[in-house]
Design a protein around this motif. Sequence first.
Motif, PDB file in Angstrom:
ATOM      1  N   LYS A   1     -17.165  -5.929   2.162  1.00 44.69           N
ATOM      2  CA  LYS A   1     -17.926  -5.428   1.759  1.00 44.69           C
ATOM      3  C   LYS A   1     -19.367  -5.949   3.138  1.00 44.69           C
ATOM      4  O   LYS A   1     -20.425  -5.094   3.528  1.00 44.69           O
ATOM      5  CB  LYS A   1     -19.091  -5.969   0.528  1.00 44.69           C
ATOM      6  N   SER A   2     -19.529  -6.779   4.012  1.00 39.14           N
ATOM      7  CA  SER A   2     -20.232  -7.265   4.753  1.00 39.14           C
ATOM      8  C   SER A   2     -19.442  -8.330   5.714  1.00 39.14           C
ATOM      9  O   SER A   2     -18.380  -8.920   5.658  1.00 39.14           O
ATOM     10  CB  SER A   2     -21.846  -7.843   4.463  1.00 39.14           C
ATOM     11  N   VAL A   3     -19.341  -7.959   7.142  1.00 44.30           N
ATOM     12  CA  VAL A   3     -18.701  -8.383   8.148  1.00 44.30           C
ATOM     13  C   VAL A   3     -19.860  -8.907   9.245  1.00 44.30           C
ATOM     14  O   VAL A   3     -20.765  -8.204   9.813  1.00 44.30           O
ATOM     15  CB  VAL A   3     -17.705  -7.235   9.087  1.00 44.30           C
ATOM     16  N   ILE A   4     -20.499 -10.001   9.291  1.00 45.89           N
ATOM     17  CA  ILE A   4     -20.909 -10.807  10.556  1.00 45.89           C
ATOM     18  C   ILE A   4     -20.317 -10.920  12.137  1.00 45.89           C
ATOM     19  O   ILE A   4     -18.772 -11.163  11.229  1.00 45.89           O
ATOM     20  CB  ILE A   4     -21.588 -11.608   9.920  1.00 45.89           C
ATOM     21  N   ILE A   5     -20.002 -10.166  13.522  1.00 43.65           N
ATOM     22  CA  ILE A   5     -19.264 -10.361  14.170  1.00 43.65           C
ATOM     23  C   ILE A   5     -20.835 -11.473  15.041  1.00 43.65           C
ATOM     24  O   ILE A   5     -21.731 -10.578  15.625  1.00 43.65           O
ATOM     25  CB  ILE A   5     -19.095  -9.182  14.963  1.00 43.65           C
ATOM     26  N   ASN A   6     -19.882 -12.281  15.901  1.00 43.10           N
ATOM     27  CA  ASN A   6     -20.575 -12.251  17.305  1.00 43.10           C
ATOM     28  C   ASN A   6     -20.265 -11.569  18.100  1.00 43.10           C
ATOM     29  O   ASN A   6     -18.706 -11.761  18.416  1.00 43.10           O
ATOM     30  CB  ASN A   6     -20.348 -14.020  17.152  1.00 43.10           C
ATOM     31  N   LEU A   7     -20.108 -11.102  19.291  1.00 45.93           N
ATOM     32  CA  LEU A   7     -20.273 -10.690  20.831  1.00 45.93           C
ATOM     33  C   LEU A   7     -20.657 -11.466  21.890  1.00 45.93           C
ATOM     34  O   LEU A   7     -22.248 -10.484  22.035  1.00 45.93           O
ATOM     35  CB  LEU A   7     -19.742  -9.088  20.434  1.00 45.93           C
ATOM     36  N   GLN A   8     -20.609 -12.253  22.375  1.00 46.76           N
ATOM     37  CA  GLN A   8     -21.263 -12.904  23.996  1.00 46.76           C
ATOM     38  C   GLN A   8     -20.852 -12.851  25.091  1.00 46.76           C
ATOM     39  O   GLN A   8     -19.562 -12.271  25.433  1.00 46.76           O
ATOM     40  CB  GLN A   8     -21.444 -14.294  23.936  1.00 46.76           C
ATOM     41  N   CYS A   9     -21.753 -12.534  26.252  1.00 48.59           N
ATOM     42  CA  CYS A   9     -20.643 -12.324  27.689  1.00 48.59           C
ATOM     43  C   CYS A   9     -19.717 -13.176  27.688  1.00 48.59           C
ATOM     44  O   CYS A   9     -19.139 -13.217  28.502  1.00 48.59           O
ATOM     45  CB  CYS A   9     -21.723 -12.461  28.740  1.00 48.59           C
ATOM     46  N   ALA A  10     -19.947 -14.570  27.287  1.00 49.82           N
ATOM     47  CA  ALA A  10     -18.699 -15.757  27.516  1.00 49.82           C
ATOM     48  C   ALA A  10     -17.958 -15.806  27.377  1.00 49.82           C
ATOM     49  O   ALA A  10     -17.242 -16.037  27.515  1.00 49.82           O
ATOM     50  CB  ALA A  10     -19.572 -16.710  27.252  1.00 49.82           C
ATOM     51  N   HIS A  11     -17.710 -14.220  26.055  1.00 45.22           N
ATOM     52  CA  HIS A  11     -15.927 -13.813  25.230  1.00 45.22           C
ATOM     53  C   HIS A  11     -15.293 -12.406  26.888  1.00 45.22           C
ATOM     54  O   HIS A  11     -14.488 -12.004  25.707  1.00 45.22           O
ATOM     55  CB  HIS A  11     -16.253 -13.456  23.683  1.00 45.22           C
ATOM     56  N   ALA A  12     -16.295 -12.765  27.703  1.00 44.16           N
ATOM     57  CA  ALA A  12     -15.710 -11.321  28.533  1.00 44.16           C
ATOM     58  C   ALA A  12     -13.690 -10.959  28.664  1.00 44.16           C
ATOM     59  O   ALA A  12     -13.495  -9.956  28.312  1.00 44.16           O
ATOM     60  CB  ALA A  12     -15.868 -11.634  29.453  1.00 44.16           C
ATOM     61  N   VAL A  13     -13.075 -12.748  28.510  1.00 39.42           N
ATOM     62  CA  VAL A  13     -11.377 -12.429  28.945  1.00 39.42           C
ATOM     63  C   VAL A  13     -11.426 -11.908  27.211  1.00 39.42           C
ATOM     64  O   VAL A  13     -10.070 -10.500  27.424  1.00 39.42           O
ATOM     65  CB  VAL A  13     -10.889 -14.029  29.172  1.00 39.42           C
ATOM     66  N   MET A  14     -12.225 -12.025  26.021  1.00 39.21           N
ATOM     67  CA  MET A  14     -11.663 -11.112  25.105  1.00 39.21           C
ATOM     68  C   MET A  14     -12.488  -9.523  24.741  1.00 39.21           C
ATOM     69  O   MET A  14     -11.405  -8.863  23.620  1.00 39.21           O
ATOM     70  CB  MET A  14     -12.309 -12.165  23.974  1.00 39.21           C
ATOM     71  N   LEU A  15     -13.234  -9.222  25.120  1.00 37.67           N
ATOM     72  CA  LEU A  15     -13.733  -8.378  25.033  1.00 37.67           C
ATOM     73  C   LEU A  15     -12.959  -7.267  25.497  1.00 37.67           C
ATOM     74  O   LEU A  15     -13.297  -6.814  26.994  1.00 37.67           O
ATOM     75  CB  LEU A  15     -15.556  -7.907  25.378  1.00 37.67           C
ATOM     76  N   VAL A  16     -12.970  -6.137  24.430  1.00 34.87           N
ATOM     77  CA  VAL A  16     -11.590  -5.414  24.887  1.00 34.87           C
ATOM     78  C   VAL A  16     -12.292  -3.780  23.329  1.00 34.87           C
ATOM     79  O   VAL A  16     -12.494  -4.615  22.868  1.00 34.87           O
ATOM     80  CB  VAL A  16      -9.868  -4.674  25.115  1.00 34.87           C
ATOM     81  N   ARG A  17     -11.923  -2.560  23.926  1.00 34.52           N
ATOM     82  CA  ARG A  17     -12.104  -1.870  22.997  1.00 34.52           C
ATOM     83  C   ARG A  17     -11.718  -2.141  21.368  1.00 34.52           C
ATOM     84  O   ARG A  17     -12.094  -1.698  20.427  1.00 34.52           O
ATOM     85  CB  ARG A  17     -12.350  -0.576  23.521  1.00 34.52           C
ATOM     86  N   PRO A  18     -10.121  -2.392  21.472  1.00 32.88           N
ATOM     87  CA  PRO A  18      -9.680  -2.384  19.970  1.00 32.88           C
ATOM     88  C   PRO A  18     -10.305  -4.076  19.107  1.00 32.88           C
ATOM     89  O   PRO A  18      -9.897  -3.523  18.053  1.00 32.88           O
ATOM     90  CB  PRO A  18      -7.973  -2.648  20.139  1.00 32.88           C
ATOM     91  N   LEU A  19     -10.143  -4.159  19.565  1.00 31.60           N
ATOM     92  CA  LEU A  19     -11.193  -5.806  19.361  1.00 31.60           C
ATOM     93  C   LEU A  19     -12.935  -5.844  18.634  1.00 31.60           C
ATOM     94  O   LEU A  19     -12.505  -5.859  17.578  1.00 31.60           O
ATOM     95  CB  LEU A  19     -11.540  -7.222  20.066  1.00 31.60           C
ATOM     96  N   VAL A  20     -13.358  -5.055  19.232  1.00 27.87           N
ATOM     97  CA  VAL A  20     -14.980  -4.172  18.573  1.00 27.87           C
ATOM     98  C   VAL A  20     -14.630  -3.230  17.640  1.00 27.87           C
ATOM     99  O   VAL A  20     -14.888  -4.023  16.354  1.00 27.87           O
ATOM    100  CB  VAL A  20     -15.907  -4.539  19.461  1.00 27.87           C
ATOM    101  N   TYR A  21     -13.391  -2.134  17.400  1.00 25.18           N
ATOM    102  CA  TYR A  21     -13.587  -1.282  16.546  1.00 25.18           C
ATOM    103  C   TYR A  21     -12.398  -2.368  15.578  1.00 25.18           C
ATOM    104  O   TYR A  21     -12.618  -2.141  13.849  1.00 25.18           O
ATOM    105  CB  TYR A  21     -12.389  -0.436  17.188  1.00 25.18           C
ATOM    106  N   THR A  22     -11.510  -2.737  15.792  1.00 24.76           N
ATOM    107  CA  THR A  22     -10.694  -4.157  14.365  1.00 24.76           C
ATOM    108  C   THR A  22     -12.267  -4.276  13.471  1.00 24.76           C
ATOM    109  O   THR A  22     -12.093  -4.798  12.108  1.00 24.76           O
ATOM    110  CB  THR A  22      -9.622  -4.665  15.216  1.00 24.76           C
ATOM    111  N   ALA A  23     -13.003  -4.786  14.214  1.00 25.49           N
ATOM    112  CA  ALA A  23     -14.104  -6.109  13.939  1.00 25.49           C
ATOM    113  C   ALA A  23     -15.380  -5.458  12.779  1.00 25.49           C
ATOM    114  O   ALA A  23     -14.833  -5.548  11.728  1.00 25.49           O
ATOM    115  CB  ALA A  23     -14.659  -6.718  15.042  1.00 25.49           C
TER     116      ALA A  23
END
Length: 736
Positions: A659-681
């Motif tokens: 029902k609710s999803v909390i997501i953390n996104l930091q610039c320190a995660h740069a190597v992981m930051l891609v569109r499918p990742l945030v879309y899936t989250a």
Amino acid sequence: MICQFKRLIYPKAVTAGDASYMIALYRPCEKVMDAAGNVVSEIKAVGYCLPTADNLRYDMRGRWSRSAKHGIQFEVEGFDEVIVPSKEGVIAYLCSGQIKGIGPKTAEKIYAMFGQNTLTVLDHEPEQLLAVSGISKTKLKKICDSYLASRGARDVVAFLAPHGVTPNRAVKLYKQYGEHTMDIVRNHPYRLCEMVGIGFKTADRIAVSMGFDPLSPERVDEGLIFTLTDAELKGHLCMEKHSFLKQCLKLLDTEGLTEEMLAVRASRMLESGRLASYDRQVYRAVTARTEQSLAWAVYRMLTYEKAGSHVNIDTEISAEEKKQGIQLASEQRHAVTTALTSQLSVITGGPGTGKTLIQRFLLDIYRRKNRGAKIICCAPTGRAARRMEQSTGFPATTIHKALGLLAGEDGDYCEPEMLDADLIVVDEVSMMDIYLANHLFRSVPHGSQLVLIGDADQLPSVGPGAVLSEIIACGAVPVVRLDRIFRQSYGSRIAANAKLIRHGNLSLEYGEDFQFYDSCDMSASAQQIETLYLQETARYGVDNVALLTPYRQKTETGVNALNERLREKLNPQDGKKPEVAYRKRIYRLGDKVMQIKNCEDISNGDIGYITSVTRDDTDSVLTVDFGDGRIAEYDGSDLEMLDLAYASTIHKSQGSEYKSVIINLQCAHAVMLVRPLVYTAITRAKERVLIVGERRALCIAIKRTDTEQRGTMLSARIKELISNVKGDHYNGNLAQ
């Protein structure tokens, strides 16, 4: 020399399964002289897996050495227990702590049954211990493994420990090779790569310590295999020929070794069948066979003539619309029609596009039109299967359970069973890797219909391959793409923003159901996440809230740190709750936990709760309830398969919905930051998305489309089979 354990100097304590470097003091039980000829009253011993039981004597083997800093010490190379052939001696050995699963009470029972033959039984017929009350098959396995580690496998354990091989892995190696193990370890270390969990780098360290020639064919061959195995861990089934050779050359990092030399060895491995090649791509042979097998299975379904008739489908859909009080959009009607009239079909779309509604329609219509027909509904994970069952009203299970796939100790599955079904509907197909997909397709009976449903824009499977996107890309399978969002049936901003993200649009809509909390500081982000998590779990319940982050370690907002932080808020120690410490982790009664390795019918990613913590004669045992009647017990090294589950990585959340999803996104995660990742989250959420972090990090993820395409030729293989092109894609020589 015969001696007795006195005290441990380093480390301060030893836990079960510990294979660390040790320093201990021993009391000699006979006259002992050091290297200088002096009689000693105390022996300082150093080595790995030193014995620490108080009530046993040991015959130590090794050599004296002198350290400028630590003085004279005895470097232990091996030891044997000195077991007095009496009731007291045997029982003292059994309950010395060397053998997991046997405490004083169990030791008394064993001796009462077998007497002086006890050690003979342990050596040759350990299954006889099942006749002793309190020893189950699970406990017997534990006893046998630790007995091997303390006796037959001990030299192997001690030899491999400095190279990072765990005692459990060393015992499995001993089981595989028996009395030849030490010969293999010393003289053929690269054969260790045959065992899952002992990779090339470990074998290479051992080989270097043994003085192996870095240009030896054995080393080069295993380096080539490891290069491909490592690529598979990143999702690739194959590598382009020249990239493959360059990567291996970098791995081996050996003076005098050239790409041409590697190519010659690779060509010989192609000839011997250890490697395979297709259209300038190189595979491990087993991976190539799996991809080709899946391509054939897809081709077989596409060429089978039988399929449902279009006649009266529109009438049936209209009747179902009237029954459910819902009118399908044209693309949804097309999806239902395609699924009912095709032997193999794909329905793909994002959240809010009606995939669930389509499943319900096609299942109801199929059952009405084909009375008595057998239907199987399944998904890659237990959570996805439960959601499928709740939304369609049809029983659903995991793909593994439908196929009768049970994982062994090494995580590998047994052979699948043939499916007994006329229609098979599979949800969350984007999560299927090449191996699970091959098992599924090969188990579909001739003439059965298969409907694949999933979101092609999500993260690909954790395992290798890109099955859903490759099947779509082949152009031969009927595919219906759903793009229109029906807001009345889904959180409006969640679905709308998912579509915007899918198209790389940064103009997201914010409001009550989609919020952003700006925080560039990790500590501040962790505090904000904690506040929101407690708020959301109070509102929806722990099972209906997910906390997702790209990283597991390294930061305060990584999964490990957040799990510990939130557990202390939601399930704190109150002085009454029993708990078990294993390595650096504590497991407490009531904890929410996740299985992180396939084992029997519990799959990687399954979530449950610790319902009891008990202690038998020697070990603490955790019981975890995963729901659906699946209850598992864990103790000792089994605890490696459990992780806390208050927070998880985005990858681990695939197939789940909250029902609710909390997501953390930091610039320190740069190597992981891609569109499918945030879309899936964000598509894990039904009602609310709360993002904590930096807007720049969100923008980087949405805009980043330069991610590496997975190495796979499944689509090309299917196309080739369809067009009957029989050209030979491999010229047999990588050196050209």
